[in-house]
Design a protein around this motif. Structure first.
Motif, PDB file in Angstrom:
ATOM      1  N   GLN A 171      -9.701  -4.936  -4.909  1.00 22.21           N
ATOM      2  CA  GLN A 171     -10.339  -5.273  -3.641  1.00 22.21           C
ATOM      3  C   GLN A 171     -11.582  -6.139  -3.831  1.00 22.21           C
ATOM      4  O   GLN A 171     -11.817  -7.057  -3.059  1.00 22.21           O
ATOM      5  CB  GLN A 171     -10.713  -3.996  -2.878  1.00 22.21           C
ATOM      6  N   ASN A 204       0.821  -1.218   0.000  1.00 23.13           N
ATOM      7  CA  ASN A 204       0.000   0.000   0.000  1.00 23.13           C
ATOM      8  C   ASN A 204       0.846   1.256   0.000  1.00 23.13           C
ATOM      9  O   ASN A 204       0.564   2.221  -0.729  1.00 23.13           O
ATOM     10  CB  ASN A 204      -0.913   0.015   1.223  1.00 23.13           C
ATOM     11  N   SER A 240      -1.491  -3.303  -8.898  1.00 26.07           N
ATOM     12  CA  SER A 240      -1.923  -2.169  -8.067  1.00 26.07           C
ATOM     13  C   SER A 240      -2.897  -1.256  -8.800  1.00 26.07           C
ATOM     14  O   SER A 240      -3.655  -0.508  -8.165  1.00 26.07           O
ATOM     15  CB  SER A 240      -0.705  -1.353  -7.619  1.00 26.07           C
ATOM     16  N   ILE A 292      -1.843   3.593  -1.694  1.00 22.35           N
ATOM     17  CA  ILE A 292      -3.210   3.101  -1.480  1.00 22.35           C
ATOM     18  C   ILE A 292      -3.606   3.351  -0.028  1.00 22.35           C
ATOM     19  O   ILE A 292      -2.908   2.920   0.891  1.00 22.35           O
ATOM     20  CB  ILE A 292      -3.309   1.607  -1.811  1.00 22.35           C
ATOM     21  N   GLN A 293      -4.715   4.014   0.183  1.00 26.48           N
ATOM     22  CA  GLN A 293      -5.150   4.375   1.533  1.00 26.48           C
ATOM     23  C   GLN A 293      -6.614   4.010   1.742  1.00 26.48           C
ATOM     24  O   GLN A 293      -7.444   4.866   2.075  1.00 26.48           O
ATOM     25  CB  GLN A 293      -4.923   5.867   1.777  1.00 26.48           C
ATOM     26  N   ASP A 294      -6.960   2.756   1.542  1.00 29.59           N
ATOM     27  CA  ASP A 294      -8.351   2.334   1.706  1.00 29.59           C
ATOM     28  C   ASP A 294      -8.586   1.572   3.009  1.00 29.59           C
ATOM     29  O   ASP A 294      -9.666   1.026   3.231  1.00 29.59           O
ATOM     30  CB  ASP A 294      -8.800   1.478   0.522  1.00 29.59           C
TER      31      ASP A 294
END
Length: 440
Positions: A205, A161, A199, A166-168
């Motif tokens: 997801q 991440n 990515s 990526i910041q989910d």
């Protein structure tokens, strides 16, 4: 402690690189390629940056954040001054022209942005995110063995991440082993670009299997362009794993393998692609090809693998379509083992749990023989020893191929000693989760 370690590294790094690199001077680390397409730039820059920072002892989380920040700045720049002369590519055929960049010069710009980010962070002392909380110690060892060249590559990326911004809120870690043949180019290329392509997938997801399959196909297509430009003929099998929250997805091409061990029992994750596997043989014959025995089973008398990145002279018989399987993690898993066929040709899946326990009982010096008591050293020292011992065992068992073993501990190595030895050696048939590869 992580914050202090990061500050210490930044101080040392800016002491070594107090200002931007001078134009025309040597780079502190060599780029992978002389020419790079715009699409390849992200993977090659991240690889170069991670290599530069790792060699200087950067904490893993910090080097991922530094590379991500520097790359974000690079991709916002006008890169037209770095375009490779168009006339040099004029005779490449009828396909759409690909813009190529002069790799050394564009990577000098990337390194300078990396230096600038480090200088800024050193001066401003921003709050740096901590490393992933999941315990994922990774032990890796690889040897050329008796082969003339080392054609394996591997990548361990617990900071997936952070590297891609990526910041989910979902923790991710990526691990992969690639086994090249006919040269190392395809293995290097896949190790550099597959996780980058992964990515970018919108289904990362929601449907990781689809994301992985698309990423493998896209990487194969990208390598086709490079192979044509540079007249490369190599190929590579590969197995890659993404741990996403409590979900483990494995994707593979060819006969590199991954196995999960839970409470001392092996959990089957995949069915490797081999030419003599009945469904693979049927697929090849339906396409008009053949599988023949020439010391081993081969596709059209050439390659001993039925799926791979590259090997374009035998596409579609040697398929670039990856398979996937997904397993839910229950929290009681011991470790994940990934390895190339140089390991699994000499070691069966059922042998893995006992071999790992044996390795955990080995002393510091592998040449001094075995030990009877568990080691009380750091998990880092113990973990490193395990991969070395497994590789040495495969070599002693008769493997002459390149050998790469990657062990991802899902709990601290010392905790594995609680397993009863009879449970470790028992058959795992009833407890195993077997997931057949999707039919083509």
């Amino acid at each position: 402690m992580e914050e202090e370690e990061a500050r210490c590294f930044l101080r040392k790094f800016v002491e070594e690189f107090p200002a931007a690199l001078e134009e025309g001077g040597p780079l502190p680390v060599n780029p992978l390629s002389c020419r790079v397409s715009v699409e390849e730039l992200q993977g090659e820059s991240l690889e170069l940056g991670l290599r530069l920072l790792t060699a200087r002892g950067s904490p893993a989380g910090l080097r991922a954040l530094l590379c991500q920040a520097a790359l974000s700045q690079l991709l916002q720049d006008d890169l037209s001054p770095f375009h490779y002369p168009q006339e040099a590519e004029a005779n490449q055929g009828e396909e759409q022209e690909v813009i190529l960049l002069q790799s050394e010069e564009v990577q000098r710009l990337f390194i300078n942005k990396l230096i600038n980010v480090a200088l800024t962070w050193h001066r401003s002392h921003p709050k740096l995110p901590s490393s992933p909380s999941r315990y994922l110690h990774c032990s890796v060892h690889a040897i050329k063995n008796t082969r003339r060249k080392m054609e394996d590559k591997h990548l361990a990326l617990a900071e997936f991440n952070q590297l891609f911004g990526i910041q989910d809120g979902v923790q991710r870690a990526y691990y992969a082993v690639f086994d090249g043949h006919g040269g190392v180019d395809a293995a290097i290329y896949t190790a550099t670009h597959l996780h980058v392509s992964l990515s970018k997938q919108e289904t990362l997801q929601s449907d990781t299997a689809v994301a992985f399959k698309t990423a493998f196909t896209h990487t194969d297509d990208m390598f086709r362009g490079k192979a044509k430009r540079e007249r490369l003929r190599s190929g590579s099998t590969g197995v890659a794993v993404l741990i996403q929250g409590q979900e483990l997805t494995v994707s593979w091409l060819g006969d590199s393998q991954a196995v999960l061990v839970r409470k001392g029992q092996t959990i089957t994750l995949m069915n490797p692609h081999k030419p003599d596997r009945e469904d693979e043989k049927q697929r090849i014959e339906d396409l008009g090809g053949c599988v023949t025995f020439m010391g081993c089973w081969r596709v059209n008398g050439t390659y001993a693998v039925s799926r791979a990145i590259g090997d374009f002279d035998q596409k579609p018989y040697v398929s670039g379509d990856a398979d996937c399987s997904t397993t839910q993690l229950l929290g009681n898993e011991d470790y994940l083992l990934l390895a190339c066929d140089g390991f699994f040709d000499a070691v069966s899946l059922s042998e893995v749990p006992q071999l790992v326990l044996d390795a955990l009982h080995q002393p510091d010096d592998l040449e001094e023989g075995g030990g009877d008591t568990p080691l009380d050293q750091s998990d880092d020292a113990v973990g490193l020893r395990v991969a070395q011992w497994l590789v040495a065992h495969a070599k002693a068992a008769g493997s002459s191929d390149n050998i790469t073993v990657m062990l991802v501990f899902l709990r601290p190595p010392q905790q594995l000693f609680v397993h009863d030895s009879t449970a470790v050696t028992a058959q795992a048939t009833q407890d195993s989760i077997t997931q057949d590869a999707p039919q083509q």
